[in-house]
Enzyme design. Structure first.
Site, PDB file in Angstrom:
ATOM      1  CD  GLU A   1      41.199  26.775  30.316  1.00 26.36           C
ATOM      2  OE1 GLU A   1      42.309  26.344  30.720  1.00 26.36           O
ATOM      3  OE2 GLU A   1      41.088  27.603  29.402  1.00 26.36           O
TER       4      GLU A   1
ATOM      5  CG  ASP B   1      40.333  30.986  22.239  1.00 24.70           C
ATOM      6  OD1 ASP B   1      39.134  31.234  22.429  1.00 24.70           O
ATOM      7  OD2 ASP B   1      41.242  31.450  22.936  1.00 24.70           O
TER       8      ASP B   1
HETATM    9  C1  GLC Z   1      40.574  30.688  26.590  1.00 26.37           C
HETATM   10  C2  GLC Z   1      39.164  30.367  26.123  1.00 26.37           C
HETATM   11  C3  GLC Z   1      38.284  31.615  26.206  1.00 26.37           C
HETATM   12  C4  GLC Z   1      38.340  32.182  27.612  1.00 26.37           C
HETATM   13  C5  GLC Z   1      39.776  32.423  28.077  1.00 26.37           C
HETATM   14  C6  GLC Z   1      39.847  32.770  29.550  1.00 26.37           C
HETATM   15  O1  GLC Z   1      41.196  31.586  25.742  1.00 26.37           O
HETATM   16  O2  GLC Z   1      39.184  29.839  24.845  1.00 26.37           O
HETATM   17  O3  GLC Z   1      36.973  31.327  25.859  1.00 26.37           O
HETATM   18  O4  GLC Z   1      37.607  33.350  27.682  1.00 26.37           O
HETATM   19  O5  GLC Z   1      40.526  31.255  27.888  1.00 26.37           O
HETATM   20  O6  GLC Z   1      39.237  31.781  30.317  1.00 26.37           O
END
Ligand code: GLC
Length: 430
Positions: free
Chosen positions: A402, A172
């Site tokens: 994460e 993102d």
């Molecule tokens: C964030 C990340 C995306 C992922 C989401 C849930 O938005 O950028 O890639 O799928 O989190 O983990």
């Protein structure tokens, strides 16, 4: 912590994040089912519960649209912890299909890793009878999703598919999208509604202005009723993303294998044609000067000259020739001389590198797994092993986060994170 404990802990995370047939990425920050997260998560689930791994994928496809689009978020239930929810995507409520209530969804997709996951799980399953029935049931839905990428997102049949939103790339906040995003006219302050900042340090998240632009795009798509031709003509953000196209190409290869078992000869020929077209088309994304592939801005029709980790993902899709693969591995080794842990999401000597802000520097397990797998295929075993060792060390030092700071190893973003736990489990058994 020893290996047994970490293995136990990673399984516990997947069980704890189970919301009844689907897994949330992490408890509060992301309270729904995410598309590519579920694909990676299934690779971990299969290690201790094959039935549950198939269910993860089936549950995701409950949100597939008639035209084949598989949305990036499936809102199986509502939650006050997340913004933007389904109403902002302009999604109708209480829609039934054959007496079944359809879940609300977002209106964009995410990098397509699922055909690869289905093929991998099918091949390694102990319960073959279950696996064949499940894979056979998923095959037509996967094909429909791929066709959506080939047609709705590549109406001129160039071999490369476009995306209309940074969220659609899954990366993102990548610096690769900065310039393209700046052209998007922002809506007025959506800040008061953001939920992410209550849970994660602002310095690690996108800026408010970016959020206002993200929301402007969501409003535009919803006002165009997600009509493919209208989006292709009118989206003010339009890029060829290396992540989506690499994962799609790899998935095409794996879909072909599924088609050989479950599909028709016509379908096999159709998939094969697409694979060849895409392989050719990728050549324009190669940068011989930078020894990496580059994203492409379709509004200015120019390459986006920022070296990011996604530039190595064509290895996962078997795109480069041997010489290119070698050059890419030299380049990645150079990155590793500049920072402690591979693979930083952006080149460590780029002006855009930020060790702690998401997708601008941190290490992500899923990216590491895909690049490592690709390097291994090209015989770059030492570098691939280095990536795996670095990743394990991050978990040992910091837990299942994460993403991680590539310099000081600190765990960032959401904790007890599903895809990190899942990839850890997947690696453990290899
Ligand atoms: C964030 C990340 C995306 C992922 C989401 C849930 O938005 O950028 O890639 O799928 O989190 O983990």
């Amino acid at each position: 912590m020893n290996k047994m404990n970490l293995e136990k802990q990673s399984k516990e995370i997947l069980i704890k994040n189970d919301r009844g047939g689907y897994t949330v990425p992490t408890a509060r920050l992301y309270p729904f089912q995410w598309n590519w997260d579920s694909g990676f998560t299934a690779l971990g689930l299969v290690k201790f519960n094959e039935e549950r791994a198939w269910q993860e994928l089936e549950k995701l496809f409950e949100g597939q649209w008639q035209d084949g689009l598989l949305p990036h978020i499936i809102f199986h239930q509502s939650s006050p912890d997340y913004y933007p929810g389904p109403d902002l995507w302009g999604m109708p409520k209480d829609v039934y299909e054959n007496d079944r209530l359809l879940p609300q969804t977002s209106g964009i997709s995410q990098p397509p890793v699922l055909s690869t996951v289905v093929r991998m799980i099918l091949e390694e399953a102990n319960d073959k009878a279950l696996a064949v029935v499940a894979a056979q049931g998923l095959y037509p839905r996967l094909l429909a999703w791929h066709r959506w990428w080939w047609r709705a997102r590549d109406p001129e049949n160039t071999g490369l598919s476009v995306v209309y939103h940074p969220w659609e790339t899954g990366m993102d906040n990548s610096p690769a999208w900065d310039k393209a995003l700046q052209r998007v006219e922002a809506v007025n302050n959506s800040g008061h509604k953001r939920r992410d900042l209550q849970q994660v340090n602002q310095a690690q998240r996108p800026s408010q202005m970016d959020y206002n632009r993200y929301m402007a795009l969501v409003e535009l798509f919803s006002s165009l009723k997600y009509e493919p031709e209208a989006l292709y003509e009118q989206s003010t953000f339009k890029v060829i993303d290396l992540g989506v196209n690499s994962l799609l190409q790899r998935s095409n290869i794996d879909l072909l294998s599924l088609a050989q078992q479950f599909g028709s000869l016509e379908e096999q020929a159709e998939i094969e044609m697409r694979i060849n077209l895409t392989r050719q088309a990728f050549q324009r994304l190669w940068s011989p000067e930078l020894s990496i592939y580059l994203n492409w801005d379709c509004i200015t029709n120019t390459p986006i000259e920022i070296p990011v980790a996604a530039g190595f993902l064509p290895l996962f899709a078997r795109i480069p020739d041997e010489k290119q693969a070698k050059q890419m591995s030299y380049e990645l080794s150079r990155w590793s001389d500049l920072c402690r842990y591979l693979v930083p999401s952006c080149s460590p000597d780029s002006a855009d590198f930020e060790a702690k802000r998401y997708w601008r520097g941190p290490v992500w397990f899923i990216v590491n797994w895909m690049i490592g797998e690709g390097l291994e295929h090209y015989g770059q075993t030492a570098l691939s092993e280095q990536i795996r060792q670095n990743s394990k060390e991050l978990v040992e030092l910091s837990g299942f986060f994460e993403y991680y700071d590539p310099q000081d190893s600190s765990g960032l973003g959401g904790g007890e994170f599903s895809w990190t736990a899942a990839i850890f489990l997947h690696w453990l058994s290899e």
